[in-house]
Every structure is written in C-alpha cells, then in structure tokens.
Design an enzyme around this catalytic site. Structure first.
Site, PDB file in Angstrom:
ATOM      1  N   ARG A  70     -31.276  26.516 -35.859  1.00  0.00           N
ATOM      2  CA  ARG A  70     -30.688  27.555 -36.703  1.00  0.00           C
ATOM      3  C   ARG A  70     -29.195  27.248 -36.865  1.00  0.00           C
ATOM      4  O   ARG A  70     -28.588  26.605 -36.001  1.00  0.00           O
ATOM      5  CB  ARG A  70     -30.855  28.926 -36.063  1.00  0.00           C
ATOM      6  CG  ARG A  70     -32.288  29.404 -35.999  1.00  0.00           C
ATOM      7  CD  ARG A  70     -32.397  30.739 -35.259  1.00  0.00           C
ATOM      8  NE  ARG A  70     -33.795  31.133 -35.129  1.00  0.00           N
ATOM      9  CZ  ARG A  70     -34.586  30.765 -34.128  1.00  0.00           C
ATOM     10  NH1 ARG A  70     -34.119  30.009 -33.148  1.00  0.00           N
ATOM     11  NH2 ARG A  70     -35.849  31.149 -34.090  1.00  0.00           N
ATOM     12  N   LYS A 117     -30.847  32.812 -30.323  1.00  0.00           N
ATOM     13  CA  LYS A 117     -31.672  33.939 -30.758  1.00  0.00           C
ATOM     14  C   LYS A 117     -32.777  34.274 -29.764  1.00  0.00           C
ATOM     15  O   LYS A 117     -33.052  35.442 -29.495  1.00  0.00           O
ATOM     16  CB  LYS A 117     -32.281  33.639 -32.135  1.00  0.00           C
ATOM     17  CG  LYS A 117     -33.125  34.747 -32.699  1.00  0.00           C
ATOM     18  CD  LYS A 117     -33.648  34.417 -34.083  1.00  0.00           C
ATOM     19  CE  LYS A 117     -34.549  35.518 -34.616  1.00  0.00           C
ATOM     20  NZ  LYS A 117     -35.069  35.183 -35.953  1.00  0.00           N
ATOM     21  N   HIS A 160     -31.290  27.485 -43.691  1.00  0.00           N
ATOM     22  CA  HIS A 160     -32.641  27.422 -43.114  1.00  0.00           C
ATOM     23  C   HIS A 160     -33.470  26.307 -43.748  1.00  0.00           C
ATOM     24  O   HIS A 160     -34.467  25.868 -43.175  1.00  0.00           O
ATOM     25  CB  HIS A 160     -33.335  28.774 -43.234  1.00  0.00           C
ATOM     26  CG  HIS A 160     -33.880  29.254 -41.920  1.00  0.00           C
ATOM     27  ND1 HIS A 160     -33.092  29.523 -40.825  1.00  0.00           N
ATOM     28  CD2 HIS A 160     -35.153  29.472 -41.515  1.00  0.00           C
ATOM     29  CE1 HIS A 160     -33.852  29.899 -39.815  1.00  0.00           C
ATOM     30  NE2 HIS A 160     -35.101  29.870 -40.202  1.00  0.00           N
ATOM     31  N   ARG A 194     -33.322  23.553 -41.302  1.00  0.00           N
ATOM     32  CA  ARG A 194     -34.208  23.763 -40.143  1.00  0.00           C
ATOM     33  C   ARG A 194     -35.654  23.467 -40.511  1.00  0.00           C
ATOM     34  O   ARG A 194     -36.413  22.911 -39.723  1.00  0.00           O
ATOM     35  CB  ARG A 194     -34.054  25.195 -39.636  1.00  0.00           C
ATOM     36  CG  ARG A 194     -34.952  25.566 -38.454  1.00  0.00           C
ATOM     37  CD  ARG A 194     -34.442  26.820 -37.769  1.00  0.00           C
ATOM     38  NE  ARG A 194     -35.432  27.539 -37.001  1.00  0.00           N
ATOM     39  CZ  ARG A 194     -35.813  27.231 -35.766  1.00  0.00           C
ATOM     40  NH1 ARG A 194     -35.318  26.160 -35.169  1.00  0.00           N
ATOM     41  NH2 ARG A 194     -36.693  27.968 -35.120  1.00  0.00           N
ATOM     42  N   HIS A 231     -40.810  28.084 -31.231  1.00  0.00           N
ATOM     43  CA  HIS A 231     -41.465  29.363 -31.505  1.00  0.00           C
ATOM     44  C   HIS A 231     -42.345  29.752 -30.320  1.00  0.00           C
ATOM     45  O   HIS A 231     -43.005  28.892 -29.732  1.00  0.00           O
ATOM     46  CB  HIS A 231     -42.329  29.275 -32.760  1.00  0.00           C
ATOM     47  CG  HIS A 231     -41.555  29.255 -34.039  1.00  0.00           C
ATOM     48  ND1 HIS A 231     -42.108  28.844 -35.234  1.00  0.00           N
ATOM     49  CD2 HIS A 231     -40.276  29.592 -34.321  1.00  0.00           C
ATOM     50  CE1 HIS A 231     -41.203  28.928 -36.192  1.00  0.00           C
ATOM     51  NE2 HIS A 231     -40.080  29.383 -35.663  1.00  0.00           N
ATOM     52  N   TYR A 233     -44.013  30.404 -40.928  1.00  0.00           N
ATOM     53  CA  TYR A 233     -42.784  29.660 -41.190  1.00  0.00           C
ATOM     54  C   TYR A 233     -43.042  28.483 -42.122  1.00  0.00           C
ATOM     55  O   TYR A 233     -42.272  28.206 -43.030  1.00  0.00           O
ATOM     56  CB  TYR A 233     -42.234  29.172 -39.850  1.00  0.00           C
ATOM     57  CG  TYR A 233     -40.823  28.654 -39.912  1.00  0.00           C
ATOM     58  CD1 TYR A 233     -39.751  29.526 -39.879  1.00  0.00           C
ATOM     59  CD2 TYR A 233     -40.568  27.294 -39.982  1.00  0.00           C
ATOM     60  CE1 TYR A 233     -38.453  29.062 -39.922  1.00  0.00           C
ATOM     61  CE2 TYR A 233     -39.277  26.827 -40.023  1.00  0.00           C
ATOM     62  CZ  TYR A 233     -38.223  27.706 -39.986  1.00  0.00           C
ATOM     63  OH  TYR A 233     -36.949  27.243 -40.030  1.00  0.00           O
TER      64      TYR A 233
END
Length: 198
Positions: A49, A77, A146, A149, A172, A181
C-alpha cells in the site's frame, strides 16, 4: 463498480498491463528520471500500500551498499508481516537512486524535496502514477497508487491462477478478500474447469 462524479471517477483502480509497465519504464530511463524509475520498480515488486511503500527507509532495503533481494515488512493497516522480492532491475535502479541522491541509511527512500525529514506525499505519488497512465494515452482517473499494488499481483494470478499465492503476497487474511481484490469471476473459474481434464 465505478461511481461517476462531475469531474472525478472513484472505485477500484486498474492494474497496469506488462507492456504498459515496460513502456513507462523505458520512458523514465530515457528521461533519466532515477527517482521515478526506482519508485515504479519498487512499487511493482513490493506490492505494498502507498502508506507502507512511502514509509520505507534506505536501511529497510539495503545494507553496506547492497540492495536486499528479499525484504520483510509489517503492514501498517493490518500489522501482518509480508515478504517481497526486489528483482535485479529494481535493485539496480534503487542503487543508482540512493548513490546519486547521497541518501543515508536512516533517510526515507523517497524523500520529499519540500518537507524536511519526510517522504514524498501520497498525493504526489498518486499524481506520478496518473501521469504515467496519461503519458500512455490511458484514462488517468482509472489509475492510482493501488494500481501499483495490484499490478504484479494480477500478473502472478494470470500466470498461475493460484489465489493462495496472491493472498500470501498481498498479506490478506482471508482468501475472499483476495478474490474480490483480483476481481476473479465465475468466468475465470469456468475456463479453468474446462481446461482441466480428469
């Protein structure tokens, strides 16, 4: 789903295709834009990120004049540790950037020119990504931080069709998040199933 506003489009940002990355890389090499080239390459390899990528310091990716081939990083995060590779071309671009900029081990890898002891801002990083897209004739509003990413994660999935691998690379916790995603659809599943003989 993309929501249309009078002037802005928000929603999931598109990943770059392999050919597009090579075109961006070539343009940056021709312009001798060492910072942008190092940023592009590390953003793709790192799959991080923006907040994690921009917080990296020189000591996070190198030691004693050598760029690491693998890095462990704890995501802000999620507080989950991920590992990422630094490919040879990324190592070379990072080394050039660090040397030319005379960065110390404790310096941010991509320091701000305007704010002392700070990395480049999220908005500046986003503007660079949008410019890269725009320079290729793409709709820049469909691309953002993003996109970087998602780029390598999407390429890995397209090559392997292995959701678990991508889940690990992105850090994840749930495979459902990775499926959403990547935008894996029923069509992908059916094509895989059709191509599998028992």
């Amino acid at each position: 789903m993309v929501v249309f506003n009078k002037t802005k489009r928000s929603g999931v940002k598109k990943p770059f295709q392999l050919e597009e990355i090579w075109l961006i890389r070539t343009r940056l090499e021709i312009k001798n834009s060492l910072m942008q080239l190092a940023l592009l390459n590390l953003a793709i390899d790192g799959k991080l990120r923006a907040s994690d990528l921009l917080s990296l310091r020189v000591c996070d990716v190198s030691s004693q004049g050598r760029i690491f081939s693998r890095v462990k990083h704890t995501q802000r995060k999620t507080d989950i540790e991920v590992q990422f590779e630094i490919t040879t071309k990324t190592q070379q671009s990072l080394m050039k950037w660090i040397l030319i900029s005379a960065l110390d081990a404790s310096d941010f890898l991509f320091p701000s020119l305007r704010r002392e002891q700070q990395p480049i801002s999220y908005s500046y990083y986003r503007s660079l990504v949008r410019k890269w897209a725009s320079d290729l004739g793409l709709d820049s509003h469909l691309y953002g931080t993003h996109s970087m990413r998602r780029t390598k994660a999407t390429l890995v999935y397209e090559k392997t069709k292995n959701i678990r691998v991508v889940q690990l690379l992105l850090g994840h916790t749930k495979v459902d998040n990775t499926i959403r995603y990547l935008g894996v659809e029923l069509e992908d599943a059916l094509l895989l199933s059709e191509g599998t003989d028992c």
